[in-house]
Design a protein around this motif. Structure first.
Motif, PDB file in Angstrom:
ATOM      1  N   LEU A 293       0.748  -1.335   0.020  1.00 39.23           N
ATOM      2  CA  LEU A 293       0.288   0.284   0.155  1.00 39.23           C
ATOM      3  C   LEU A 293       1.088   1.315   0.066  1.00 39.23           C
ATOM      4  O   LEU A 293       1.387   1.569   0.973  1.00 39.23           O
ATOM      5  N   ASN A 294       0.986   1.908  -1.151  1.00 38.40           N
ATOM      6  CA  ASN A 294       1.930   3.286  -1.171  1.00 38.40           C
ATOM      7  C   ASN A 294       1.144   4.190  -1.874  1.00 38.40           C
ATOM      8  O   ASN A 294      -0.124   4.362  -2.324  1.00 38.40           O
ATOM      9  N   GLN A 295       1.835   5.398  -2.129  1.00 36.93           N
ATOM     10  CA  GLN A 295       1.437   6.490  -2.535  1.00 36.93           C
ATOM     11  C   GLN A 295       0.998   6.448  -4.004  1.00 36.93           C
ATOM     12  O   GLN A 295       0.119   7.319  -4.446  1.00 36.93           O
ATOM     13  N   SER A 296       1.617   5.543  -4.759  1.00 34.84           N
ATOM     14  CA  SER A 296       1.440   5.475  -6.155  1.00 34.84           C
ATOM     15  C   SER A 296      -0.101   4.898  -6.728  1.00 34.84           C
ATOM     16  O   SER A 296      -0.625   5.085  -7.683  1.00 34.84           O
ATOM     17  N   MET A 297      -0.806   4.470  -5.518  1.00 36.74           N
ATOM     18  CA  MET A 297      -2.339   4.120  -5.682  1.00 36.74           C
ATOM     19  C   MET A 297      -3.163   5.153  -5.903  1.00 36.74           C
ATOM     20  O   MET A 297      -4.250   5.187  -6.483  1.00 36.74           O
ATOM     21  N   PHE A 298      -2.743   6.417  -5.300  1.00 34.75           N
ATOM     22  CA  PHE A 298      -3.763   7.710  -5.608  1.00 34.75           C
ATOM     23  C   PHE A 298      -3.260   8.167  -6.894  1.00 34.75           C
ATOM     24  O   PHE A 298      -2.490   8.131  -7.560  1.00 34.75           O
ATOM     25  N   ILE A 299      -4.396   8.974  -7.362  1.00 37.16           N
ATOM     26  CA  ILE A 299      -4.300   9.803  -8.861  1.00 37.16           C
ATOM     27  C   ILE A 299      -5.239  11.114  -8.626  1.00 37.16           C
ATOM     28  O   ILE A 299      -6.295  10.813  -7.868  1.00 37.16           O
ATOM     29  N   GLU A 300      -4.583  11.987  -9.262  1.00 34.50           N
ATOM     30  CA  GLU A 300      -5.341  13.465  -9.170  1.00 34.50           C
ATOM     31  C   GLU A 300      -6.584  13.452 -10.119  1.00 34.50           C
ATOM     32  O   GLU A 300      -7.349  14.256 -10.001  1.00 34.50           O
ATOM     33  N   ASN A 301      -6.654  12.612 -10.959  1.00 33.20           N
ATOM     34  CA  ASN A 301      -7.795  12.549 -11.998  1.00 33.20           C
ATOM     35  C   ASN A 301      -8.836  11.288 -11.543  1.00 33.20           C
ATOM     36  O   ASN A 301      -8.660  10.071 -12.007  1.00 33.20           O
ATOM     37  N   PRO A 302      -9.958  11.754 -11.126  1.00 32.40           N
ATOM     38  CA  PRO A 302     -11.147  10.672 -10.745  1.00 32.40           C
ATOM     39  C   PRO A 302     -11.906  10.495 -12.131  1.00 32.40           C
ATOM     40  O   PRO A 302     -12.767   9.589 -12.167  1.00 32.40           O
ATOM     41  N   ARG A 303     -11.600  10.891 -13.300  1.00 31.18           N
ATOM     42  CA  ARG A 303     -12.424  10.665 -14.424  1.00 31.18           C
ATOM     43  C   ARG A 303     -11.297   9.991 -15.412  1.00 31.18           C
ATOM     44  O   ARG A 303     -10.426   9.406 -15.022  1.00 31.18           O
ATOM     45  N   ASP A 304     -11.791   9.939 -16.450  1.00 26.33           N
ATOM     46  CA  ASP A 304     -11.100   9.026 -17.483  1.00 26.33           C
ATOM     47  C   ASP A 304      -9.828   9.427 -17.684  1.00 26.33           C
ATOM     48  O   ASP A 304      -9.373  10.440 -18.207  1.00 26.33           O
ATOM     49  N   ASN A 305      -8.738   8.366 -17.603  1.00 29.69           N
ATOM     50  CA  ASN A 305      -7.496   8.478 -17.875  1.00 29.69           C
ATOM     51  C   ASN A 305      -6.836   8.262 -19.099  1.00 29.69           C
ATOM     52  O   ASN A 305      -5.664   7.970 -19.353  1.00 29.69           O
ATOM     53  N   SER A 306      -7.471   7.529 -20.082  1.00 33.69           N
ATOM     54  CA  SER A 306      -7.458   6.946 -21.211  1.00 33.69           C
ATOM     55  C   SER A 306      -6.688   7.952 -22.073  1.00 33.69           C
ATOM     56  O   SER A 306      -5.524   7.622 -22.794  1.00 33.69           O
ATOM     57  N   LYS A 307      -7.052   9.240 -22.045  1.00 34.44           N
ATOM     58  CA  LYS A 307      -6.533  10.056 -22.897  1.00 34.44           C
ATOM     59  C   LYS A 307      -4.975  10.506 -22.792  1.00 34.44           C
ATOM     60  O   LYS A 307      -3.973  10.627 -23.302  1.00 34.44           O
ATOM     61  N   TYR A 308      -4.781  10.545 -21.085  1.00 36.21           N
ATOM     62  CA  TYR A 308      -3.268  11.014 -20.709  1.00 36.21           C
ATOM     63  C   TYR A 308      -2.598   9.810 -20.790  1.00 36.21           C
ATOM     64  O   TYR A 308      -1.179  10.024 -21.261  1.00 36.21           O
ATOM     65  N   HIS A 309      -2.872   8.405 -20.650  1.00 37.88           N
ATOM     66  CA  HIS A 309      -2.141   7.379 -20.909  1.00 37.88           C
ATOM     67  C   HIS A 309      -1.852   7.329 -22.458  1.00 37.88           C
ATOM     68  O   HIS A 309      -0.590   7.039 -22.848  1.00 37.88           O
ATOM     69  N   ALA A 310      -2.557   7.522 -23.476  1.00 36.15           N
ATOM     70  CA  ALA A 310      -2.037   7.513 -24.845  1.00 36.15           C
ATOM     71  C   ALA A 310      -1.077   8.676 -25.108  1.00 36.15           C
ATOM     72  O   ALA A 310      -0.398   8.313 -25.791  1.00 36.15           O
ATOM     73  N   ILE A 311      -1.443   9.727 -24.518  1.00 37.55           N
ATOM     74  CA  ILE A 311      -0.096  10.820 -24.547  1.00 37.55           C
ATOM     75  C   ILE A 311       0.932  10.542 -24.083  1.00 37.55           C
ATOM     76  O   ILE A 311       1.974  10.553 -24.657  1.00 37.55           O
ATOM     77  N   ASP A 312       0.935   9.792 -22.890  1.00 34.59           N
ATOM     78  CA  ASP A 312       2.433   9.392 -22.292  1.00 34.59           C
ATOM     79  C   ASP A 312       2.990   8.242 -23.256  1.00 34.59           C
ATOM     80  O   ASP A 312       4.286   8.408 -23.354  1.00 34.59           O
ATOM     81  N   GLN A 313       2.085   7.393 -23.723  1.00 31.50           N
ATOM     82  CA  GLN A 313       2.851   6.256 -24.481  1.00 31.50           C
ATOM     83  C   GLN A 313       3.380   6.780 -25.824  1.00 31.50           C
ATOM     84  O   GLN A 313       4.288   6.236 -26.406  1.00 31.50           O
ATOM     85  N   SER A 314       2.921   8.024 -26.334  1.00 32.45           N
ATOM     86  CA  SER A 314       3.173   8.374 -27.581  1.00 32.45           C
ATOM     87  C   SER A 314       4.235   9.488 -27.620  1.00 32.45           C
ATOM     88  O   SER A 314       4.875   9.754 -28.631  1.00 32.45           O
ATOM     89  N   ASN A 315       4.509   9.877 -26.414  1.00 29.58           N
ATOM     90  CA  ASN A 315       5.550  10.778 -25.999  1.00 29.58           C
ATOM     91  C   ASN A 315       5.277  12.175 -26.837  1.00 29.58           C
ATOM     92  O   ASN A 315       6.135  12.798 -27.292  1.00 29.58           O
ATOM     93  N   ALA A 316       3.894  12.480 -27.064  1.00 25.18           N
ATOM     94  CA  ALA A 316       3.572  13.404 -27.551  1.00 25.18           C
ATOM     95  C   ALA A 316       3.858  14.907 -26.826  1.00 25.18           C
ATOM     96  O   ALA A 316       3.741  14.687 -25.599  1.00 25.18           O
ATOM     97  N   ILE A 317       4.561  15.976 -27.347  1.00 16.79           N
ATOM     98  CA  ILE A 317       4.919  17.067 -26.839  1.00 16.79           C
ATOM     99  C   ILE A 317       3.970  18.363 -27.130  1.00 16.79           C
ATOM    100  O   ILE A 317       3.494  18.885 -26.648  1.00 16.79           O
TER     101      ILE A 317
END
Length: 763
Positions: A293-317
């Protein structure tokens, strides 16, 4: 026990259920528009349920119905009607939270399979035989369990012939399921009634650690832990998501289906899980399962994270790159939805047509030729089914009791129901002037009904026996005061009162702890009070205390302790966090486990209390003063609020941490976060619960009223002077003082921030 691995899917509406079927779910859980813990889901009608069961069974998929809320007294009459209807379907199981519902299912509806909901907070080995005795064939474990704890429970479940479910994907509550009262206390929407307002997903004023969503944790996913769960003995892999749509359900279930099948075939995990990020998610964590049980379990976005994951994976800047990624993801989501709709469009839950043709002549039996449709296994189109039924006796000449169209319609029109559309009821082939005994006509109808019900005779509607409202064992006795303490120094309160004194045991213990065994032997006047959550070794220590002390009486909020007390012949009272709201729950505990009494839930109002029938020789209690618990968690509330030096929670945190702070929502309402030594982090309402009205309204109904003097949940607020509280409550209960208003005024001054709104609002 079955060795088959079951993939259990959510079905919030008809399309989601169809999507789960076509994706390869072994079973689906869904809810009707009443009596289920997902009021925000679209849910289904009874007529749709019948069609869904038929459709699912064509694909060798089971259907479980969620009746997973606490039940109120007034609801059992309509609930019995519903259960009578369900008993005449081929439904595969009902998912239950309420002990009273378990009781009537076991006693009056034995053909309905009982599954214990995660809302029952099952987390230790003692709770498995408790639930088995109530009729449960399977148990859904608390989502906070780690693999070692799950393995220990499945071993006991296997010996008890109880199947185990574990959530493997979807939303996580930060609180222990079934023990969250956050929106019940604040806005009257009880999570235990399917009306959770998701306070854990709300935005709060920025905390000292810089977080705006300090209670929001990532979604659960055990996608890469399936081999370990199989090794642990888990039978059913359950996916959360009855509020999610068909495209979500299909994507997740199809991904898990391929992962499970690939592992069984090759012994390896072949799927990378990337498809899971294409549909709604809050990012994923398996930290509970790992016991990390650690701090990485929390996330500041309570809504859909799929967009942010896709951006991270693509390295889009750049803005252009980010827009391209977002557009691509949007196109993918549209394609997923279109593909799913195309796959499910041919699946039908429409009622089957049914025609009945009656024929017969003098000296011959009355005959029914039935024509309907049925599906062969795996078939997408039905074929015609014809079946002939005959009476055992011949038709006789009759002038007064002739078989005519009106007689036939009166008895057979009920076949126009949730399962069938009665397209024709033909009587033209019956010879005029003939008749037959009505019992023969009834038997013929029953033969048709049984055939259409997969060969099972139709069960009559169950009317629950009238409950007897027993009086107190000592009807003239006044309700007695009891107090709850948790500090050794408060034992001296026994010098100022004759009240029963409950001593609250902690949630966690040092390994091999014997401190409390000696403590209770030295203080036999104290009544042990066991908490709601006792996991792993903490349950073992609690059992040791119970078994070695063998007290004359205990109060327990944990059903595992209740079961062991029953086995040892120790008198026990059901604590307030068992959340008892109806007579049948009382009967379940008394008849099955020799329970001596129970605290009635603080979630219900005075009128709802009045309707509850006391069993014979059974005591009723109610807490009139206590901190209002909103939620308890295995996770740390301080990491995201004031911050914590430790990156993760360990056993030392449980035993030694005793912090307190508060968080404030955007409406300006503050909530106290309190962590006692050897207790779980908890959040409390800003007001204390103080209910003096119940003493005037229901003093003759209750055997005792309790006041909580533990100081838990007080945060940094000054607690009232305990002796003064005891004195004022004793005076109020004695009934000897005519000026009760002055006593009430004194109590209001002692507890300036208080409420009893739940006593008026109820459920």
């Amino acid at each position: 026990m079955s060795s088959k691995i079951e993939l259990l899917a959510p079905g919030g509406d008809v399309d989601a259920i169809k999507a789960a079927i076509i994706a390869g779910a072994d079973a689906i859980y869904c809810g009707l528009d009443t009596f289920n813990a997902r009021n925000r889901a679209a849910n289904i009608s009874f007529e749709e349920l019948v069609g869904i069961i038929r459709l699912a069974h064509q694909y060798q998929c089971q259907i479980f119905l969620t009746l997973n809320i606490i039940i109120l007294e007034r609801e059992f009459k309509s609930l019995a009607k519903l259960l009578s209807k369900l008993a005449n379907t081929t439904l595969d199981g009902v998912i239950v939270q309420d002990l009273g519902l378990c009781y009537i299912l076991k006693k009056h509806f034995p053909t309905l399979d009982i599954h214990a909901s995660t809302q029952l907070t099952t987390h230790n080995i003692g709770q498995i035989p408790f639930l088995k005795k109530l009729g449960a064939s399977r148990v859904n474990l608390s989502r906070e369990m780690n693999l070692k704890e799950i393995t220990a429970i499945t071993a006991v479940a296997d010996a008890e012939e109880v199947l185990v479910e574990v959530f493997v994907h979807g939303s996580l509550c930060v609180a222990f399921s079934g023990l969250c009262y956050s929106t019940s206390a604040s806005v009257g929407n009880s999570g235990n009634r399917g009306r959770c307002s998701q306070a854990c997903r709300e935005e709060y004023e920025t905390t000292p650690s810089g977080n705006n969503f300090p209670l929001n944790i990532k979604d659960n996913s055990a996608f890469f832990d399936l081999p370990a769960l199989i090794e642990a003995g888990v039978h059913s892999f359950k996916v959360e998501g009855r509020i999610k749509g068909a495209s979500y359900v299909h994507t997740v279930i199809d991904s898990f289906r391929k992962q499970i099948d690939g592992f069984i075939e090759t012994g390896e995990l072949l799927e990378d899980g990337e498809r899971l990020y294409k549909v709604f998610n809050r990012d994923f964590s398996n930290a509970f399962l790992r016991g990390d049980l650690n701090q990485s379990m929390f996330i500041e976005n309570p809504r859909d994270n799929s967009k942010y994951h896709a951006i991270d994976q693509s390295n889009a800047i750049s803005v252009v790159q980010i827009h391209e990624v977002e557009q691509s993801l949007s196109d993918e989501k549209e394609q997923i939805n279109s593909t799913v709709q195309d796959k499910i469009k041919h699946l039908s839950i429409e009622k089957r047509p049914l025609s009945l043709t009656f024929s017969g002549s003098l000296g011959q039996p009355l005959t029914i030729t039935m024509v309907t449709e049925e599906f062969a296994k795996g078939a997408t189109k039905p074929h015609e089914l014809v079946k002939v039924f005959k009476t055992s006796s011949a038709l006789i000449a009759s002038k007064t009791n002739c078989i005519d169209k009106a007689t036939i319609e009166k008895r057979f029109k009920s076949f126009n129901n949730a399962e069938f559309t009665l397209t024709a009821l033909n009587t033209g082939e019956i010879e005029a002037g003939v008749g037959i005994a009505f019992k023969e006509l009834t038997a013929l109808k029953n033969d048709v009904a049984a055939f259409l019900n997969d060969g099972v005779s139709v069960l009559p509607e169950v009317t629950l026996p009238k409950l007897i409202h027993h009086a107190k064992s000592n009807p003239g006795a006044k309700a007695k005061l009891s107090i709850l303490i948790c500090d050794d120094s408060d034992i001296n309160l026994s010098n100022v009162t004759n009240a029963d004194i409950y001593f609250k045991l902690p949630d966690a213990y040092k390994r091999g702890c014997t401190k409390y065994v000696d403590f209770f032997k030295e203080n036999p006047q104290l009544i042990p009070w066991f908490p709601s959550v006792l996991i792993g070794k903490d349950f073992d220590v609690a059992l040791t205390i119970l078994e070695q002390v063998k007290p004359r009486l205990i109060v327990t909020n944990n059903t595992g302790i209740a079961h062991r007390a029953y086995e040892l012949g120790i008198k026990w009272i059901a604590g307030p966090f068992l959340n008892t709201t109806n007579s049948y729950a009382l009967l379940a505990m008394k008849e099955e486990f020799n329970c001596a009494g129970a605290f009635i839930s603080n979630e219900i109002n005075h009128q709802q209390m009045r309707n509850i029938a006391r069993p014979e020789n059974f005591e009723l209690f109610y807490s009139v003063y206590h901190p209002i618990l909103l939620m308890t968690s295995r996770q740390c509330f301080f990491q995201q609020s004031v911050g914590c030096e430790k990156p993760r929670i360990d056993n030392g945190c449980m035993l030694s941490c005793d912090k307190s702070t508060s968080i404030t929502n955007l409406k300006g309402v503050s909530f106290a976060i309190d962590k006692q030594k050897a207790g779980y982090p908890s959040i409390y309402n800003k007001d204390q619960f103080l209910n003096m009205e119940v003493i005037n309204d229901l003093a003759e109904y209750y055997d005792g009223f309790m006041i909580d003097l533990t100081n838990i949940g007080a945060g940094d607020k000054q607690s009232p002077e305990k002796t003064a509280l005891i004195t004022q409550f004793e005076q109020l209960l004695s009934g000897e003082f005519t000026d009760t208003q002055s006593i009430e005024n004194s109590l209001n001054k002692l507890v300036p921030e208080s409420t009893n709104v739940q006593y008026h609002n109820g459920l």
